[in-house]
Every structure is written in structure tokens, then in C-alpha cells.
Design an enzyme around this catalytic site. Structure first.
Site, mmCIF file in Angstrom:
data_model
loop_
_atom_site.group_PDB
_atom_site.id
_atom_site.type_symbol
_atom_site.label_atom_id
_atom_site.label_comp_id
_atom_site.label_asym_id
_atom_site.label_seq_id
_atom_site.Cartn_x
_atom_site.Cartn_y
_atom_site.Cartn_z
ATOM 1 N N ASP A 7 117.517 -4.809 39.982
ATOM 2 C CA ASP A 7 116.698 -4.581 38.793
ATOM 3 C C ASP A 7 116.837 -3.155 38.270
ATOM 4 O O ASP A 7 116.373 -2.854 37.175
ATOM 5 C CB ASP A 7 115.228 -4.938 39.045
ATOM 6 C CG ASP A 7 114.656 -4.285 40.275
ATOM 7 O OD1 ASP A 7 115.309 -3.395 40.843
ATOM 8 O OD2 ASP A 7 113.541 -4.660 40.682
ATOM 9 N N LYS A 41 107.081 -9.531 40.368
ATOM 10 C CA LYS A 41 106.339 -8.544 39.598
ATOM 11 C C LYS A 41 105.924 -9.075 38.231
ATOM 12 O O LYS A 41 104.924 -8.627 37.668
ATOM 13 C CB LYS A 41 107.190 -7.283 39.432
ATOM 14 C CG LYS A 41 107.366 -6.497 40.733
ATOM 15 C CD LYS A 41 106.043 -5.917 41.209
ATOM 16 C CE LYS A 41 106.220 -4.957 42.368
ATOM 17 N NZ LYS A 41 106.611 -5.585 43.608
ATOM 18 N N ASP A 61 102.009 -1.196 46.108
ATOM 19 C CA ASP A 61 103.173 -0.425 45.697
ATOM 20 C C ASP A 61 103.174 -0.177 44.188
ATOM 21 O O ASP A 61 102.565 -0.910 43.418
ATOM 22 C CB ASP A 61 104.464 -1.140 46.108
ATOM 23 C CG ASP A 61 104.552 -2.557 45.550
ATOM 24 O OD1 ASP A 61 103.507 -3.220 45.427
ATOM 25 O OD2 ASP A 61 105.669 -3.001 45.235
ATOM 26 N N ASP A 62 103.882 0.877 43.783
ATOM 27 C CA ASP A 62 104.155 1.173 42.373
ATOM 28 C C ASP A 62 102.891 1.257 41.532
ATOM 29 O O ASP A 62 102.814 0.676 40.438
ATOM 30 C CB ASP A 62 105.109 0.116 41.786
ATOM 31 C CG ASP A 62 106.384 -0.016 42.595
ATOM 32 O OD1 ASP A 62 106.611 0.817 43.489
ATOM 33 O OD2 ASP A 62 107.144 -0.962 42.344
ATOM 34 N N ASN A 68 114.894 -8.175 49.536
ATOM 35 C CA ASN A 68 114.475 -8.310 48.137
ATOM 36 C C ASN A 68 115.735 -8.599 47.328
ATOM 37 O O ASN A 68 116.559 -7.712 47.133
ATOM 38 C CB ASN A 68 113.804 -7.022 47.667
ATOM 39 C CG ASN A 68 113.170 -7.172 46.294
ATOM 40 O OD1 ASN A 68 112.918 -8.271 45.825
ATOM 41 N ND2 ASN A 68 112.916 -6.050 45.642
ATOM 42 N N GLY A 76 110.319 -9.925 45.105
ATOM 43 C CA GLY A 76 109.515 -8.790 44.674
ATOM 44 C C GLY A 76 110.178 -7.930 43.629
ATOM 45 O O GLY A 76 109.785 -6.789 43.418
ATOM 46 N N TRP A 111 113.868 -4.607 52.724
ATOM 47 C CA TRP A 111 115.192 -4.077 52.394
ATOM 48 C C TRP A 111 115.498 -4.376 50.937
ATOM 49 O O TRP A 111 115.611 -5.534 50.544
ATOM 50 C CB TRP A 111 116.252 -4.687 53.312
ATOM 51 C CG TRP A 111 117.573 -3.978 53.250
ATOM 52 C CD1 TRP A 111 117.790 -2.643 53.081
ATOM 53 C CD2 TRP A 111 118.866 -4.566 53.377
ATOM 54 N NE1 TRP A 111 119.137 -2.357 53.098
ATOM 55 C CE2 TRP A 111 119.808 -3.516 53.272
ATOM 56 C CE3 TRP A 111 119.315 -5.873 53.576
ATOM 57 C CZ2 TRP A 111 121.182 -3.756 53.354
ATOM 58 C CZ3 TRP A 111 120.681 -6.098 53.666
ATOM 59 C CH2 TRP A 111 121.606 -5.045 53.563
ATOM 60 N N ASN A 112 115.631 -3.337 50.138
ATOM 61 C CA ASN A 112 115.934 -3.499 48.722
ATOM 62 C C ASN A 112 117.426 -3.722 48.510
ATOM 63 O O ASN A 112 118.134 -2.909 47.923
ATOM 64 C CB ASN A 112 115.419 -2.305 47.924
ATOM 65 C CG ASN A 112 113.954 -2.467 47.583
ATOM 66 O OD1 ASN A 112 113.525 -3.522 47.115
ATOM 67 N ND2 ASN A 112 113.168 -1.433 47.827
ATOM 68 N N TYR A 139 105.482 3.703 50.635
ATOM 69 C CA TYR A 139 106.334 2.747 51.344
ATOM 70 C C TYR A 139 107.725 3.290 51.637
ATOM 71 O O TYR A 139 108.576 2.575 52.147
ATOM 72 C CB TYR A 139 106.462 1.442 50.547
ATOM 73 C CG TYR A 139 106.978 1.598 49.126
ATOM 74 C CD1 TYR A 139 108.318 1.830 48.860
ATOM 75 C CD2 TYR A 139 106.115 1.470 48.041
ATOM 76 C CE1 TYR A 139 108.777 1.944 47.576
ATOM 77 C CE2 TYR A 139 106.564 1.582 46.745
ATOM 78 C CZ TYR A 139 107.906 1.825 46.511
ATOM 79 O OH TYR A 139 108.363 1.942 45.225
#
Length: 845
Positions: free
Chosen positions: A384, A205, A281-282, A413, A174, A378-379, A321
Site C-alpha cells: 500500500d 483499514k 495503531d496509526d 500483512n 490490515g 510482518w508488513n 508497534y
């Protein structure tokens, strides 16, 4: 839903997700670098990941499995699952079965993925609660056979009874940036299966058919075939391929777009997809409406999921989120989800902020509102938001007291570098399977051997120094290495650090020769190159410090000093592929600065004007603050954390001085940037305790210029006053008593006079690159000069001139450290002709 969002928030580019709810006020990142937990264990040569819940070993009895196994696959499901060994009728008996009756008899827990593996006098027996459980038992056997203790074919008797703690364990693709290649995705799917991860969410994305505006369109033939192959690979590895769609930015809440969505789902269903997710999201605008979102999800559940019969419950990523900007009230999106959405639908959550630890507190916050255990996105190890880093450190920050009652699962992620992400995924697999027993350090040590078994020590050296991001989601790094400032030098500490830098220097060649994973090497290579250079300059810095401390060879010291400086190309290359930023590179920069400061003080007898950054932010005194002192408006210091009341940014002048001018340039630009103090005052202090104002209160002022009667000060700061702003704070330039040709005190002629003053500013961190002629006035009483220059590509000419411009004396200078004695009292100016980078012209009286 990735860390890039945090950057977007800082830049003010995201709109509010709900009416009258101010996202720009919701910054609350922290910059704490918490230590890694756990310790390395002795597994006596038997390596299994994830760690089994129960495992007993009888080393007194073994099977010789060098001739392979005689397989009895009772349900004919696993004939193709044994590529890691030999199947032979003469081999050790291997029975594989699964199902409720067999599992109950074997004492296997009644949960999907549970299994029993027994090695005894009858041979090897694997029983799974379900087909997936039996497959996991096979993967455990595979890892046992790959373990060092079994390298000679001697497999000890043992009993393993094992099961997963969390029902959903895996990966979400993601991130923003270059999507993984098809080959990397296939390699990762095999990795998921081997280590018992059961979920792969496909939601890159930058896939145009996943997101706006092409989410309504079918995949082209080639892309559709690739997805079909991914699904087949997932099926072989008992991994759920979850296809995600991201329609929220331009979705219309009407029948036409509902049918567009169902049509796309049907197309994906025909490719083999049986698990679906919708990401909201976003996004901004009407697509963020939580009532419309839940209405859509409920309708899809009734009219698509239930109608198909073989599709699992949906997964959704909400617009809210993260607690960072989630509306906590009963009118917030999360509460609306909890009150209106089908309870079977899984809901993603990233924690307190976009990239954050998994804690009971953050789950209590979200679970109480969505009325179900949250699905933790979990990022980590995603980069990025910091693409010049590779995160190779241990997986930690995940609470080990949690159960499936608090979270229905965890997905990682990862980075756009898929192979390099495997080290972190190895840890995520371990944690999600056996939460209470998770040991970050031990898992990391095992993972290094899994990814680079023939170059493990070299990989470990790189990985332990490649963990942190400097700003954002901070990670511990270089925890086994002790660095120091020059004032704290000890021969023992210096030798230990020199040995580590020497190991670092050798890592690139060792990885090239020893690591057989070419995909991994390809991803690591640019970082390995810079890592090796870091080792060289660190080692040379310690050698240089020994010369400096001896203090008996000024020329020798300086000539070696400039050889160990990073030039513009070196800095650019390092910035693009960074490692060692928590301890190693700061050590190099600090010890070089410390030596430069002490050396110039020795030559001049005065405190150099080599100022230091200070402030209230945790990174104010790190090497990052140098970016506001480098005379380059293209670089900037950033707090890396949201500003708060009484924050400040300043400089230490290293001595009490007369201050009559201060220039501060805030923000990353002076037009519309949001990362600055929009209400502030400039203050001064002689002791760092009592502060007095230099300016009036400043409002929305990027460029600050103060001039006035001289005040006695050692410290100058920009103090934040009352403001609603919670963005980062950034400063491009912070100058005190800026030196100009007009206030230099003597005449200078050069191609760039404004820059030529850097050759006379009593600061070795600045320099002037003269490409033609630099001429400066010789003040009365001056007996000579010491020229501190960079390496010379060719000799330069030094001419001493009288009042009529006639040459009194002429010499050739060919070393970076050069002494010039004034030939006679007729000399009124000195001229340097040629190309030279001049750090300082030191006057000798």
C-alpha cells in the site's frame, strides 16, 4: 499498521504518540537489497508445504489409491474434508483419529496442530493431537495425492511426524486500499487451511465498521452475513477468525464508549466470532494513552473474555508497534504494557521499522519491555506504500533460529491483491510451521508450481523479475540474470540477456493460455501486459546495440533507436504497473542512454551535456536520479531513506566545464514539504575530491538559484549541513548552466522558445515538440545540420531562408534521421514546418 505509515512519517502527517516524543526524528529505514537465501531441493516428486519436521519415505512399497479410500473416521468429524479424493468402501483403508490417548500411543507431540501420518501395509493412518492436528494430517495427505510422484495413483509408504513451531500462524488483512472481495477472502481461507495456517485477522483499514467513526455501529445485514460466511469457512478450515476493531482515533475513555465497545463485541460474538483484537495503531491524540489502553484491555479480559468462557485471549496492536518510534524508556508505552497488562494478551510488533526483517535483536528489544513473546506483524508482501508493484519474490528475512520463546507467532500483512499474495503466504506458512528448516528459494520454487501448475515456467519468469519496490522494504530481484553497461558488452552476455528478454516477451500469452487460476490472472494481467512490453524493448535494445557497435549506419541506428523509445503513454503505463525495476528496466534505460551519449559524441566530436545524477544515497546513481534531470517539475528524485549528516545530492557534468549558473528545486513542492535539506550549501569540484562553495549557507530554501563568475567544475552538489531533520530528501530539478533563448548564442523563433532550446542543448535525453514552425539562425561557417527527430507521423518541410526571409531552398524531410546541407552562403536561417519531436539539431562545420 502498514507501510503507508512510513510515507505518512515522511510527509510529517502523524502526530506524536506520547507527550514530548518526536516521531519525525525517528526515521531509520535502510535501502539494502539483501540476497535471497536457500537453494532448490529435489523432493523427488513429493511436495508438502509446510515442510514436515520428520518424514521418511519407502518408495519400494506403494499403495494404488486410484480407487480412493475406505474412510474410518473414528470421531465422525471429517466426512466433508475429503473433497480432494474418492471415498469408497473398496478403497485403501484410511483411519483418522485424534485426542490425547491416541496421540500419545502414536508418538504425536503434545501441541495443538501436531499429527502423525503413516502409510504402510495396513493402509493410511492419521492421528492428531487434537481435532486441528487430524485436519492437518488430512491436508498433508491431500498434498501428497496432488504431488507429481503420485499422479498415476502410486502412493509410497511413509512415516510423517509433524507439528507447528509457533502457535499463531497466518494473515492479517490490515492494509490500506481496496479491501479483498468476499470471493477472494473465501479462496484465501481455503488456502490457509490447506497449508496449516491457523489465524486470519480481519482488520481492513477501509472497512468503516472496523474503524472510526462507525466502529460503534452494527454491520448492515449484507456485511454481517458475509462475515458469518467467513467465520463458517474458517471453521471448516480450522482457522481462527479474529475480528479486529480500530477505535483509538475517536474513543472516549468513559463508561459510554466502554459499553459501546462491549456491545459491538457482543454483536460480533452473536455472528460467531470467538477471537478478538483491538488495534491502536496509526492514531494520535488521547487514544494513544497506554495506561487507558491497558486498563481497557484488562477490563475486557475480565468482563468479556472470561465471562463468555469460549473466547480466546485478546490481541492488541499498540501505538508504539515499531522500534522506529517506540519510546524505549521505562515511561514508554511498551514498558507500561509489560508492567500493567494481563500477561495472556498478545501484543503485535513490526520490528525495527514499519517494514522490516524478523530478527532476534528486535524481539529482544520488545520482549524485554512487554514481558511476553511478541506477536510479529510482518508488513510483507503489503504494497500500500507502492501500489504500482506486485511482490512475487521469495519470502526471506525471517530468522530461522527463533522459537515460541521469542515470538508467539507471525502474521503476514499481504497486498490488496489477494490471489497474488498467495505466493508469499505459501512461504509464511512454511516458515511459521518449521522455522529451523525454512528454505526461502526452495519454498518459492514449490509455491510457483502450487499457484500455476500448468504455466509454472511463465509464472516463474514473471515472479523472479517482480520482487523489488525500488524504495522502502527492498527485495532481491532478477538474481539469475546478468545485466551490463554498454562499455562492458560481451557477445555471450548480450545473447544470454536477449534470450531472457525473449522469454519475458512471451510470458503474457503463456499465462493467458496456461494458467487456470482466473482470479490470479485477473490480478496479474495489467502487470503482465507491461512485463511483455519490457521484454520487447529489452530485446530490441540489444539488437540496436549491435548496430551501434558496428558503427557503419548512422541513419539506420537512429531510426531504430527512436522506434525503441518509450513515449509518454508507455512511461505512464509502466509507472502504473512496474516490474523488472532492479535490473531489467535500468538495463534498458542505461543502454539507451549510453548509446545516445556515444552517438551524439560521435556526431559532434564533443562530450554531450547529458548529465548524470550522483550523491551519497544508495539510489543516487540509479535511474531514479533521472527524475530530477527530466525538465518536469511533476516528477522528483527521492532518497527513499532518511537524511543524515553530510548527505548530498548532485550531478556529474561528464567533463570539466565553465559553470556560471545552478538552479535546484528541492522537495515535492516548494511550500510545505518536509523532504528536503533545510540547511545546505551548493558546492563545486573539478575532481570530485576538493569541494568549494558556490553559495552561502542556505536555510529552509526550496528553490535555489545561483549565478556568478564562471568556475571550472565537473561536479556540482547540494550538501546537507547541520540539521535535526531526518526525513527523505527530494529534488524536482537540478540544472547546471540552464539553457535559455537569451544564452543560446543564436536566434530562435518558436511557439515555445523556452522549450525550443532543448533541440540545441547537446543532450539527447531532452527534446522539443514543434507543432508549427521552428526557425533558427544559421551561424557563420556552418555547412549543414543533422536533425535527430522522433518518428514522423507526416513529412515536414525544411526551408532555407535568406536575410529577407525569401526561400533559397526547400526540401521535404520524412525520416527521423535527416541531413540538411546549406544551399549557399546567402542562407541565414533555417525553418522547419510541421509536427516533429526534435531531439537535437547537430551543427556540421
Amino acid at each position: 499498521m502498514i507501510a503507508a505509515v512510513a510515507c505518512a512519517m515522511a510527509c510529517g502527517t502523524l502526530a506524536a504518540q506520547e507527550a514530548e516524543f518526536d516521531l519525525s526524528s525517528q526515521r531509520s529505514e535502510v535501502q539494502n537489497v539483501l540476497p535471497v537465501t536457500g537453494k532448490k531441493l529435489d523432493h523427488q516428486g513429493l511436495i508438502v508445504n509446510p515442510m514436515p519436521h520428520r518424514m521418511t519415505v519407502d518408495r519400494a512399497n506403494v499403495w494404488n489409491v486410484s480407487e480412493g479410500f475406505a474412510l474410518k473416521d473414528k470421531q465422525n468429524k471429517f466426512a466433508n474434508a475429503f473433497g480432494f479424493t474418492t471415498l469408497d468402501k473398496k478403497g485403501v483403508k484410511l483411519n483418522v483419529d485424534f485426542g490425547g490417548k491416541a496421540a500419545a500411543k502414536a508418538g504425536v507431540k503434545e501441541v495443538s496442530g501436531a499429527y502423525m501420518l503413516r502409510i504402510d501395509k495396513k493402509g493410511v493412518t492419521i492421528v492428531g493431537y487434537d481435532e486441528r492436528g487430524a485436519f492437518y494430517g488430512i491436508q498433508t495427505l491431500r498434498q501428497l495425492l496432488e504431488s507429481p510422484a503420485v499422479k498415476d495413483g502410486e502412493l509410497p509408504y511413509m512415516d510423517i511426524n509433524d507439528y507447528p513451531d509457533l502457535p499463531n500462524r497466518g494473515v492479517v488483512e490490515g492494509f490500506y486500499g481496496t479491501p479483498w472481495s468476499h470471493a477472494v477472502r473465501l479462496s484465501l481461507i481455503d488456502f490457509y487451511g490447506k497449508f496449516k495456517m491457523n489465524t486470519y485477522l480481519y482488520g481492513p483499514k477501509d472497512d468503516p465498521y472496523h474503524s472510526c467513526p462507525n466502529w460503534r455501529l452494527p454491520y448492515p445485514e449484507k456485511e454481517a452475513q458475509n462475515i458469518k460466511e467467513l467465520i463458517e469457512a474458517c471453521n471448516r478450515n480450522y482457522v481462527d477468525f479474529v475480528w479486529a476493531i480500530h477505535p483509538g482515533q475517536d474513543i472516549k475513555w468513559n463508561e459510554e464508549d466502554y459499553n459501546n465497545l462491549v456491545n459491538k463485541f457482543n454483536l460480533m460474538y452473536d455472528l460467531g466470532v470467538r477471537h478478538f483484537a483491538i488495534f491502536f495503531d496509526d492514531i494520535s491524540g488521547e487514544g494513544t494513552n497506554p495506561y487507558k489502553q491497558t486498563e481497557l484491555l484488562n477490563r475486557l479480559t475480565d468482563e468479556f473474555v472470561k465471562e463468555k468462557g469460549d473466547v480466546s485471549p485478546l490481541t492488541v496492536c499498540p501505538t508504539d508497534y515499531s522500534k522506529l518510534w517506540a519510546n524505549p524508556t521505562p515511561k514508554g508505552s511498551l514498558a507500561i504494557y509489560g508492567n500493567t497488562m494481563n500477561p495472556e494478551i498478545k501484543v503485535f510488533w513490526t520490528g525495527d521499522v514499519v517494514c522490516s526483517d524478523l530478527t532476534p535483536e528486535t524481539l529482544e528489544f520488545v520482549d524485554s519491555r512487554i514481558k511476553r513473546p511478541a506477536y510479529y506483524w510482518w508488513n510483507y508482501p503489503v504494497t500500500d506504500y507502492a501500489r504500482n508493484f506486485l511482490l512475487q519474490g521469495p519470502v526471506y528475512g525471517l530468522d530461522t533460529s527463533l522459537t515460541d520463546k521469542e515470538t508467539c507467532g507471525v502474521v503476514s500483512n499481504p497486498m490488496e491483491h489477494g490471489e497474488a499474495s498467495k505466493l508469499a503466504l505459501y512461504g509464511v506458512a512454511d516458515y511459521t510451521w518449521n522455522v529451523a528448516a525454512y528454505n526461502p528459494i526452495d519454498n518459492w520454487e514449490r509455491g510457483l508450481g502450487e499457484l500455476a501448475p500448468d504455466a509454472r515456467e511463465a509464472y516463474r519468469t514473471f515472479a523472479i523479475h517482480s520482487c523489488d519496490t525500488e524504495t522502502g522494504y527492498r527485495r532481491d530481484e532478477s538474481w539469475e540474470t546478468k545485466t551490463f553497461r554498454l562499455a562492458d558488452w560481451s557477445d555471450q552476455a548480450a545473447q544470454a540477456l536477449e534470450d531472457e528478454f525473449e522469454r519475458i516477451e512471451k510470458v503474457p500469452a503463456q499465462m493467458e493460455q496456461g494458467c487456470s487460476n482466473n482470479l490470479l490472472k485477473g490480478e496479474l494481467r495489467p502487470w503482465l501486459v507491461e512485463f511483455g512490453k519490457l521484454g520487447t524493448r529489452g530485446k530490441q535494445a540489444i539488437e540496436l546495440a549491435r548496430i551501434y557497435r558496428a558503427g557503419n549506419d548512422d541513419a539506420g541506428f537512429w531510426n531504430k533507436y527512436v522506434q525503441n523509445l518509450m513515449d509518454a503513454d508507455d512511461r505512464k503505463a509502466f509507472e502504473e504497473h512496474k516490474s523488472g525495476t532492479l535490473k531489467l528496466q535500468p538495463f534498458y534505460l542505461n543502454i539507451m542512454d549510453d548509446m545516445a551519449f556515444g552517438f551524439l559524441k560521435k556526431l559532434t566530436g564533443e562530450t554531450p551535456k547529458q548529465y548524470k545524477g550522483i550523491g551519497s544515497f544508495s539510489n543516487s546513481t540509479t535511474v531514479l536520479s533521472k527524475l530530477m534531470l527530466d525538465n518536469d517539475l511533476n516528477t522528483h528524485y527521492t532518497s527513499g531513506i532518511g537524511q543524515k549528516p553530510n548527505d548530498w545530492i548532485g550531478v556529474d557534468l561528464r567533463d570539466v566545464r565553465d559553470v556560471n549558473a545552478v538552479t535546484i528545486i528541492q522537495g515535492r513542492n516548494s511550500v510545505d514539504d518536509v523532504d528536503y535539506f533545510d540547511h545546505a550549501v551548493v558546492q563545486y569540484s573539478a575532481d570530485g575530491k576538493t569541494w568549494k562553495p558556490l553559495t552561502e549557507e542556505l536555510t529552509k530554501q526550496y528553490d535555489i538559484n545561483w549565478k556568478g563568475d564562471a568556475v571550472k567544475a565537473r561536479y556540482i552538489r547540494l550538501l546537507r549541513l547541520d540539521s535535526d531533520r531526518k526525513n527523505y530528501a527530494s529534488v524536482r530539478s537540478f540544472e547546471v548552466n540552464p539553457l535559455t533563448p537569451d544564452n543560446l548564442g543564436f536566434a530562435v523563433k518558436a511557439e515555445e522558445p523556452a522549450k525550443a532550446v532543448f533541440a540545441f542543448d547537446q543532450n539527447l535525453e531532452t527534446s522539443y515538440l514543434s507543432k508549427g514552425t521552428l526557425t533558427f539562425e544559421v551561424s557563420q561557417g556552418v555547412k549543414g545540420y543533422v536533425l535527430l527527430m522522433n518518428k514522423l507521423s507526416a513529412p515536414i518541410t525544411c526551408k532555407q531562408l535568406d536575410k529577407d526571409g525569401k526561400v533559397v531552398s526547400e526540401t521535404m524531410l520524412n525520416t527521423a534521421f535527416a541531413k540538411v546541407e546549406i544551399a549557399s552562403d546567402k542562407v541565414v536561417s533555417l525553418s522547419l514546418e510541421g509536427t516533429a519531436e526534435i531531439f537535437e539539431v547537430v551543427t556540421k562545420k
